[in-house]
Write a protein that holds these residues in place. Structure first.
Motif, PDB file in Angstrom:
ATOM      1  N   SER A   1      53.239 -24.189  21.725  1.00 21.98           N
ATOM      2  CA  SER A   1      54.491 -24.140  20.880  1.00 21.98           C
ATOM      3  C   SER A   1      54.153 -23.750  19.545  1.00 21.98           C
ATOM      4  CB  SER A   1      55.214 -25.154  21.117  1.00 21.98           C
ATOM      5  OG  SER A   1      56.317 -25.083  20.304  1.00 21.98           O
ATOM      6  N   ILE A   2      54.747 -22.609  19.021  1.00 23.09           N
ATOM      7  CA  ILE A   2      54.526 -22.169  17.732  1.00 23.09           C
ATOM      8  C   ILE A   2      55.814 -21.817  16.970  1.00 23.09           C
ATOM      9  CG2 ILE A   2      54.047 -19.766  18.519  1.00 23.09           C
ATOM     10  CD1 ILE A   2      51.505 -19.877  16.535  1.00 23.09           C
ATOM     11  N   ALA A   3      55.549 -22.028  15.683  1.00 26.75           N
ATOM     12  CA  ALA A   3      56.726 -21.254  14.601  1.00 26.75           C
ATOM     13  C   ALA A   3      55.959 -20.376  13.954  1.00 26.75           C
ATOM     14  CB  ALA A   3      56.895 -22.597  13.739  1.00 26.75           C
ATOM     15  N   LEU A   4      56.718 -19.011  13.903  1.00 31.05           N
ATOM     16  CA  LEU A   4      56.049 -17.968  13.199  1.00 31.05           C
ATOM     17  C   LEU A   4      57.198 -17.612  12.100  1.00 31.05           C
ATOM     18  CD1 LEU A   4      54.908 -14.748  15.080  1.00 31.05           C
ATOM     19  CD2 LEU A   4      56.586 -14.722  13.405  1.00 31.05           C
ATOM     20  N   PHE A   5      56.760 -17.546  11.006  1.00 21.62           N
ATOM     21  CA  PHE A   5      57.471 -16.988   9.619  1.00 21.62           C
ATOM     22  C   PHE A   5      57.318 -15.837   9.174  1.00 21.62           C
ATOM     23  CE2 PHE A   5      57.200 -21.663  10.333  1.00 21.62           C
ATOM     24  CZ  PHE A   5      58.317 -21.932   9.616  1.00 21.62           C
ATOM     25  N   SER A   6      58.452 -14.942   8.909  1.00 21.76           N
ATOM     26  CA  SER A   6      58.037 -13.855   8.210  1.00 21.76           C
ATOM     27  C   SER A   6      59.419 -13.188   7.595  1.00 21.76           C
ATOM     28  CB  SER A   6      57.745 -12.816   9.167  1.00 21.76           C
ATOM     29  OG  SER A   6      57.039 -11.405   8.759  1.00 21.76           O
ATOM     30  N   HIS A   7      59.578 -11.935   7.541  1.00 15.44           N
ATOM     31  CA  HIS A   7      60.488 -11.382   6.740  1.00 15.44           C
ATOM     32  C   HIS A   7      61.411 -10.345   7.526  1.00 15.44           C
ATOM     33  CE1 HIS A   7      57.508 -12.450   3.766  1.00 15.44           C
ATOM     34  NE2 HIS A   7      56.786 -12.108   4.598  1.00 15.44           N
ATOM     35  N   ASN A   8      62.740  -9.788   7.024  1.00 11.95           N
ATOM     36  CA  ASN A   8      63.244  -8.919   7.416  1.00 11.95           C
ATOM     37  C   ASN A   8      62.739  -7.455   7.041  1.00 11.95           C
ATOM     38  OD1 ASN A   8      65.332  -9.751   9.317  1.00 11.95           O
ATOM     39  ND2 ASN A   8      66.909  -9.856   7.629  1.00 11.95           N
ATOM     40  N   THR A   9      62.953  -6.474   7.701  1.00  8.37           N
ATOM     41  CA  THR A   9      63.895  -6.253   8.806  1.00  8.37           C
ATOM     42  C   THR A   9      63.081  -6.692  10.208  1.00  8.37           C
ATOM     43  OG1 THR A   9      63.459  -3.885   9.093  1.00  8.37           O
ATOM     44  CG2 THR A   9      65.337  -4.478   7.840  1.00  8.37           C
TER      45      THR A   9
END
Length: 167
Positions: free
Chosen positions: A106-114
């Protein structure tokens, strides 16, 4: 089965010297704390947190790291930085996820739009109600695979969409 939590960074200041250096606003810090608690309330354990190395994404991820460390629900005690997630297109998100270690469940992935909104949209079987992903919005996806290498072709099930309370 694997779990992927897709998270857009929290609310940011726009007056930074560069886009890469944008910081979280006071509201952004509150959003990140609120959403970390919401994810904990869903009783989702994380094996790892991966983030773009841009300041706003890393800052958001750090709120989740702190909350998860405090509750003992995080296996890896540091954030994995992925510079390629800054201004990434959808194919880059798939490449990053497909390159994950299979010991990670299980992983949480953080980033940006779009890019992050498009990635969440595709992984959620094209749910219109999640796009554009709001700041600090989260999408949970269950992936029917034993290996992240097969993420792109694996069956994916939408689990949830969570967003900060509007104030």
């Amino acid at each position: 089965m694997k779990q992927l939590i897709i998270v857009r960074h929290a609310k940011t200041n726009i007056d930074a010297p560069t886009d890469f250096e944008r910081t979280l606003t006071e509201k952004g810090h509150k959003e990140a704390d609120e959403m970390a608690q919401k994810l904990l309330h869903e009783n989702i354990k994380l094996d790892a947190i991966i983030s773009s190395n841009a300041l706003r994404a890393l800052s958001t991820a750090k709120h989740f790291l702190k909350a998860y460390q405090h509750n003992g629900m995080l296996l890896n005690q540091s954030i994995i930085e992925a510079p390629e997630l800054y201004n990434a297109d959808v194919s880059t998100f798939f490449e990053v996820v497909e390159g994950l270690d299979d010991n990670i469940q299980s992983i949480a992935l953080f980033s940006h739009n779009t890019g992050i909104s498009e990635f969440a949209y595709k992984c959620s079987n094209y749910r219109n109600d999640i796009v554009p992903l709001p700041t600090c919005g989260m999408v949970g996806i269950q992936v029917n695979t034993k290996s992240w290498q097969h993420f792109g072709t694996a069956a994916k099930q939408f689990l949830f969409f969570l967003a900060p309370q509007k104030n």
